[in-house]
Design a protein around this motif. Structure first.
Motif, mmCIF file in Angstrom:
data_model
loop_
_atom_site.group_PDB
_atom_site.id
_atom_site.type_symbol
_atom_site.label_atom_id
_atom_site.label_comp_id
_atom_site.label_asym_id
_atom_site.label_seq_id
_atom_site.Cartn_x
_atom_site.Cartn_y
_atom_site.Cartn_z
ATOM 1 N N ILE A 133 0.859 -1.183 0.000
ATOM 2 C CA ILE A 133 0.000 0.000 0.000
ATOM 3 C C ILE A 133 0.896 1.235 0.000
ATOM 4 O O ILE A 133 1.911 1.269 0.721
ATOM 5 C CB ILE A 133 -0.932 0.025 1.223
ATOM 6 N N TYR A 134 0.532 2.238 -0.805
ATOM 7 C CA TYR A 134 1.250 3.500 -0.746
ATOM 8 C C TYR A 134 0.395 4.518 -0.016
ATOM 9 O O TYR A 134 -0.707 4.852 -0.460
ATOM 10 C CB TYR A 134 1.611 4.025 -2.139
ATOM 11 N N ASP A 135 0.897 5.024 1.110
ATOM 12 C CA ASP A 135 0.231 6.033 1.936
ATOM 13 C C ASP A 135 0.717 7.402 1.491
ATOM 14 O O ASP A 135 1.839 7.803 1.813
ATOM 15 C CB ASP A 135 0.569 5.775 3.412
ATOM 16 N N GLU A 136 -0.113 8.108 0.727
ATOM 17 C CA GLU A 136 0.311 9.354 0.082
ATOM 18 C C GLU A 136 0.710 10.459 1.064
ATOM 19 O O GLU A 136 1.808 11.037 0.930
ATOM 20 C CB GLU A 136 -0.800 9.846 -0.859
ATOM 21 N N PRO A 137 -0.109 10.833 2.057
ATOM 22 C CA PRO A 137 0.286 11.945 2.933
ATOM 23 C C PRO A 137 1.586 11.687 3.691
ATOM 24 O O PRO A 137 2.334 12.625 3.982
ATOM 25 C CB PRO A 137 -0.897 12.067 3.903
ATOM 26 N N ASN A 138 1.842 10.424 4.009
ATOM 27 C CA ASN A 138 3.042 10.087 4.767
ATOM 28 C C ASN A 138 4.209 9.669 3.865
ATOM 29 O O ASN A 138 5.279 9.313 4.376
ATOM 30 C CB ASN A 138 2.735 8.967 5.758
ATOM 31 N N SER A 139 3.985 9.688 2.537
ATOM 32 C CA SER A 139 5.025 9.314 1.569
ATOM 33 C C SER A 139 5.689 8.005 1.982
ATOM 34 O O SER A 139 6.910 7.905 2.083
ATOM 35 C CB SER A 139 6.076 10.439 1.476
ATOM 36 N N ARG A 140 4.856 6.992 2.165
ATOM 37 C CA ARG A 140 5.326 5.749 2.790
ATOM 38 C C ARG A 140 4.779 4.527 2.070
ATOM 39 O O ARG A 140 3.594 4.458 1.747
ATOM 40 C CB ARG A 140 4.874 5.743 4.253
ATOM 41 N N ILE A 141 5.655 3.569 1.806
ATOM 42 C CA ILE A 141 5.247 2.264 1.304
ATOM 43 C C ILE A 141 5.053 1.333 2.491
ATOM 44 O O ILE A 141 5.897 1.266 3.389
ATOM 45 C CB ILE A 141 6.305 1.664 0.363
ATOM 46 N N GLU A 142 3.946 0.603 2.491
ATOM 47 C CA GLU A 142 3.672 -0.379 3.539
ATOM 48 C C GLU A 142 3.549 -1.763 2.900
ATOM 49 O O GLU A 142 2.834 -1.927 1.905
ATOM 50 C CB GLU A 142 2.365 -0.054 4.261
ATOM 51 N N LEU A 143 4.252 -2.738 3.456
ATOM 52 C CA LEU A 143 4.065 -4.141 3.090
ATOM 53 C C LEU A 143 3.383 -4.800 4.278
ATOM 54 O O LEU A 143 4.002 -5.020 5.322
ATOM 55 C CB LEU A 143 5.399 -4.807 2.780
ATOM 56 N N ILE A 144 2.094 -5.096 4.118
ATOM 57 C CA ILE A 144 1.261 -5.499 5.252
ATOM 58 C C ILE A 144 0.880 -6.969 5.147
ATOM 59 O O ILE A 144 0.457 -7.443 4.086
ATOM 60 C CB ILE A 144 -0.008 -4.626 5.332
ATOM 61 N N THR A 145 1.021 -7.685 6.255
ATOM 62 C CA THR A 145 0.557 -9.066 6.361
ATOM 63 C C THR A 145 -0.909 -9.042 6.775
ATOM 64 O O THR A 145 -1.260 -8.492 7.827
ATOM 65 C CB THR A 145 1.390 -9.843 7.407
ATOM 66 N N LEU A 146 -1.773 -9.611 5.952
ATOM 67 C CA LEU A 146 -3.213 -9.480 6.163
ATOM 68 C C LEU A 146 -3.704 -10.198 7.413
ATOM 69 O O LEU A 146 -4.629 -9.725 8.082
ATOM 70 C CB LEU A 146 -3.963 -9.996 4.931
ATOM 71 N N ARG A 147 -3.116 -11.321 7.745
ATOM 72 C CA ARG A 147 -3.656 -12.101 8.862
ATOM 73 C C ARG A 147 -3.506 -11.423 10.211
ATOM 74 O O ARG A 147 -4.277 -11.697 11.135
ATOM 75 C CB ARG A 147 -3.018 -13.491 8.906
ATOM 76 N N ASN A 148 -2.530 -10.508 10.330
ATOM 77 C CA ASN A 148 -2.339 -9.853 11.624
ATOM 78 C C ASN A 148 -2.210 -8.335 11.540
ATOM 79 O O ASN A 148 -2.066 -7.670 12.574
ATOM 80 C CB ASN A 148 -1.118 -10.428 12.351
ATOM 81 N N GLY A 149 -2.229 -7.781 10.329
ATOM 82 C CA GLY A 149 -2.140 -6.339 10.176
ATOM 83 C C GLY A 149 -0.756 -5.768 10.403
ATOM 84 O O GLY A 149 -0.574 -4.541 10.396
ATOM 85 N N GLN A 150 0.226 -6.624 10.616
ATOM 86 C CA GLN A 150 1.591 -6.165 10.844
ATOM 87 C C GLN A 150 2.289 -5.934 9.506
ATOM 88 O O GLN A 150 1.928 -6.518 8.495
ATOM 89 C CB GLN A 150 2.374 -7.190 11.663
ATOM 90 N N GLY A 151 3.314 -5.083 9.523
ATOM 91 C CA GLY A 151 3.994 -4.819 8.268
ATOM 92 C C GLY A 151 5.328 -4.143 8.442
ATOM 93 O O GLY A 151 5.784 -3.889 9.556
ATOM 94 N N GLN A 152 5.946 -3.871 7.305
ATOM 95 C CA GLN A 152 7.197 -3.129 7.278
ATOM 96 C C GLN A 152 7.019 -1.942 6.368
ATOM 97 O O GLN A 152 6.128 -1.912 5.520
ATOM 98 C CB GLN A 152 8.343 -4.030 6.803
#
Length: 270
Positions: A133-152
């Motif tokens: 997911i790309y979070d535009e206001p925070n200029s941030r890429i998120e790689l999220i694990t769906l089963r627990n909502g955790q990510g990098q």
């Protein structure tokens, strides 16, 4: 089960050489220019328009059609996994998943629940149960694990790479590509490590192939390198297409081209 280029070609240009390819049209479909579509690894097309979604087989024949009006407007389809087709609504800030019968899988994901301020785009990942997911206001890429909502995260993307507003992201052949509004493209490996960036001709449809890009000029497609230097002609559509190319995608040995009124499927024969 993920997108790869032609079987002869893990790096397209060395295999194809530097001559224009020969293509055979397999099918075409009338399509509104605002329609959203993607191709799964079995050459099945998933098409969204007029608040309904349809699935067509490799010959372009209609298999299934369902109304998804309740999901709101869809801005992107990601069909990399044909058993878990992702639908992204930028308006609703949600991601919903459909199975291979176009039935909704559980509840849609509200991206605010994942601490996303405003998602501009998303992509499925080759990594099981993960999404980009790309979070535009925070200029941030998120790689999220769906089963627990955790990510990098990859922080301060636009600042580090001097990019404009991000309009799309897509994982293709184990690379994550970010596209900005001026056709600057940055890519990362499947774990979010930065690899390179290219500045291409603005406002032209593009599609990445490893260290090269396809770029559309009117009804034709060229191959260019990361410096926008011409490499070869790829597809000549002047005598075939009804109007200019709006979007293109490669899946297996097939090229898919969207124009103002049609979606075409071509197969390479040389």
């Amino acid at each position: 089960m993920y997108r790869f280029f032609f079987s002869c070609l893990m790096l397209a240009i060395p295999c194809f050489g530097f001559s224009q390819q020969t293509w055979k049209e397999l099918w075409h479909l009338e399509l509104d220019s605002t329609a959203i579509w993607d191709i799964d690894p079995m050459h099945q097309s998933i098409v969204y328009q007029n608040q309904s979604i349809q699935k067509r087989d490799a010959k372009g024949q209609l298999m299934l059609q369902e109304s998804i009006k309740s999901l709101g407007n869809i801005q992107k389809i990601d069909a990399q996994n044909p058993l878990k087709i992702a639908l992204f609504s930028e308006d609703q800030q949600s991601i919903c998943f459909l199975d291979n019968a176009l039935a909704l899988q559980g509840d849609c994901i509200n991206l605010s629940d994942l601490n996303i301020s405003l998602a501009a785009s998303m992509s499925a990942s080759i990594q099981t149960d993960r999404i980009w997911i790309y979070d535009e206001p925070n200029s941030r890429i998120e790689l999220i694990t769906l089963r627990n909502g955790q990510g990098q995260q990859v922080q301060n993307v636009k600042g580090l790479l001097n990019m404009k507003s991000i309009v799309n992201m897509q994982e293709i052949d184990n690379r994550l590509y970010l596209f900005d509004e001026e056709n600057q493209v940055a890519w990362f490996d499947q774990f979010g490590n930065f690899m390179d960036v290219a500045t291409l001709t603005p406002h032209k449809p593009i599609y990445p192939i490893q260290d090269y890009f396809l770029i559309a000029e009117g009804k034709n497609i060229q191959t260019v390198d990361i410096n926008s230097k011409f490499v070869s002609f790829f597809f000549a559509g002047d005598a075939i297409l009804d109007s200019k190319i709006l979007k293109m995608e490669v899946s297996g040995d097939r090229l898919y081209v969207q124009t103002e009124m049609m979606l075409y499927c071509f197969k390479i024969i040389q």
